[in-house]
Design a protein around this motif. Structure first.
Motif, PDB file in Angstrom:
ATOM      1  N   LEU A  24       0.825  -1.207   0.000  1.00 24.36           N
ATOM      2  CA  LEU A  24       0.000   0.000   0.000  1.00 24.36           C
ATOM      3  C   LEU A  24       0.858   1.256   0.000  1.00 24.36           C
ATOM      4  O   LEU A  24       0.629   2.187  -0.779  1.00 24.36           O
ATOM      5  CB  LEU A  24      -0.928  -0.001   1.224  1.00 24.36           C
ATOM      6  N   LEU A  25       1.867   1.299   0.863  1.00 22.32           N
ATOM      7  CA  LEU A  25       2.726   2.483   0.936  1.00 22.32           C
ATOM      8  C   LEU A  25       3.539   2.656  -0.352  1.00 22.32           C
ATOM      9  O   LEU A  25       3.730   3.778  -0.822  1.00 22.32           O
ATOM     10  CB  LEU A  25       3.644   2.383   2.148  1.00 22.32           C
ATOM     11  N   LYS A  26       4.020   1.567  -0.935  1.00 23.39           N
ATOM     12  CA  LYS A  26       4.785   1.661  -2.180  1.00 23.39           C
ATOM     13  C   LYS A  26       3.891   2.180  -3.305  1.00 23.39           C
ATOM     14  O   LYS A  26       4.301   3.060  -4.068  1.00 23.39           O
ATOM     15  CB  LYS A  26       5.372   0.303  -2.564  1.00 23.39           C
ATOM     16  N   THR A  27       2.678   1.663  -3.402  1.00 17.56           N
ATOM     17  CA  THR A  27       1.743   2.110  -4.439  1.00 17.56           C
ATOM     18  C   THR A  27       1.409   3.589  -4.262  1.00 17.56           C
ATOM     19  O   THR A  27       1.392   4.356  -5.233  1.00 17.56           O
ATOM     20  CB  THR A  27       0.450   1.268  -4.396  1.00 17.56           C
ATOM     21  N   LEU A  28       1.151   3.987  -3.029  1.00 21.90           N
ATOM     22  CA  LEU A  28       0.829   5.389  -2.746  1.00 21.90           C
ATOM     23  C   LEU A  28       2.010   6.297  -3.092  1.00 21.90           C
ATOM     24  O   LEU A  28       1.835   7.351  -3.724  1.00 21.90           O
ATOM     25  CB  LEU A  28       0.449   5.538  -1.267  1.00 21.90           C
ATOM     26  N   PHE A  29       3.206   5.883  -2.699  1.00 20.45           N
ATOM     27  CA  PHE A  29       4.403   6.677  -2.972  1.00 20.45           C
ATOM     28  C   PHE A  29       4.636   6.799  -4.481  1.00 20.45           C
ATOM     29  O   PHE A  29       4.920   7.887  -4.990  1.00 20.45           O
ATOM     30  CB  PHE A  29       5.613   6.029  -2.291  1.00 20.45           C
ATOM     31  N   ASP A  30       4.507   5.695  -5.207  1.00 22.16           N
ATOM     32  CA  ASP A  30       4.672   5.721  -6.659  1.00 22.16           C
ATOM     33  C   ASP A  30       3.626   6.603  -7.330  1.00 22.16           C
ATOM     34  O   ASP A  30       3.924   7.326  -8.287  1.00 22.16           O
ATOM     35  CB  ASP A  30       4.610   4.308  -7.233  1.00 22.16           C
ATOM     36  N   HIS A  31       2.411   6.568  -6.827  1.00 21.36           N
ATOM     37  CA  HIS A  31       1.328   7.399  -7.376  1.00 21.36           C
ATOM     38  C   HIS A  31       1.633   8.884  -7.188  1.00 21.36           C
ATOM     39  O   HIS A  31       1.459   9.683  -8.107  1.00 21.36           O
ATOM     40  CB  HIS A  31      -0.006   7.024  -6.727  1.00 21.36           C
ATOM     41  N   LEU A  57       4.585  10.277  -6.747  1.00 16.23           N
ATOM     42  CA  LEU A  57       5.699  10.639  -7.608  1.00 16.23           C
ATOM     43  C   LEU A  57       5.252  10.793  -9.059  1.00 16.23           C
ATOM     44  O   LEU A  57       5.720  11.682  -9.778  1.00 16.23           O
ATOM     45  CB  LEU A  57       6.816   9.593  -7.504  1.00 16.23           C
ATOM     46  N   GLY A  58       4.322   9.928  -9.487  1.00 16.56           N
ATOM     47  CA  GLY A  58       3.780  10.037 -10.840  1.00 16.56           C
ATOM     48  C   GLY A  58       3.006  11.326 -11.044  1.00 16.56           C
ATOM     49  O   GLY A  58       3.101  11.975 -12.095  1.00 16.56           O
ATOM     50  N   LEU A  59       2.253  11.741 -10.032  1.00 17.02           N
ATOM     51  CA  LEU A  59       1.505  12.991 -10.130  1.00 17.02           C
ATOM     52  C   LEU A  59       2.446  14.187 -10.194  1.00 17.02           C
ATOM     53  O   LEU A  59       2.147  15.189 -10.863  1.00 17.02           O
ATOM     54  CB  LEU A  59       0.566  13.155  -8.915  1.00 17.02           C
TER      55      LEU A  59
END
Length: 65
Positions: free
Chosen positions: A50-57, A59-61
């Motif tokens: 969850l934290l990795k997905t949130l962090f990647d999201h 950074l993508g934004l």
């Protein structure tokens, strides 16, 4: 009936503002249970993903990742 006697016959009203000790206990137990559940979720594999997905999201934004 004299006025000083009628005052004694009227029921007294209780002030129901605030919460009682039992309500504090229930709120504390619910808070502790929720904290335990969140701890279990976030310290396991689900939390890492969850934290990795949130962090990647995020950074993508920002256009960085």
């Amino acid at each position: 009936m004299p006025r000083h006697l009628t005052r004694r016959l009227r029921p007294t009203r209780r002030d129901d503002r605030g919460i009682t000790t039992a309500e504090y206990a229930v709120g504390t137990a619910a808070g502790a249970g929720l904290a335990g559940l969140l701890y279990q979720l976030l310290t396991g594999g689900f939390g890492d993903k969850l934290l990795k997905t949130l962090f990647d999201h995020v950074l993508g934004l920002l256009g960085i990742g």
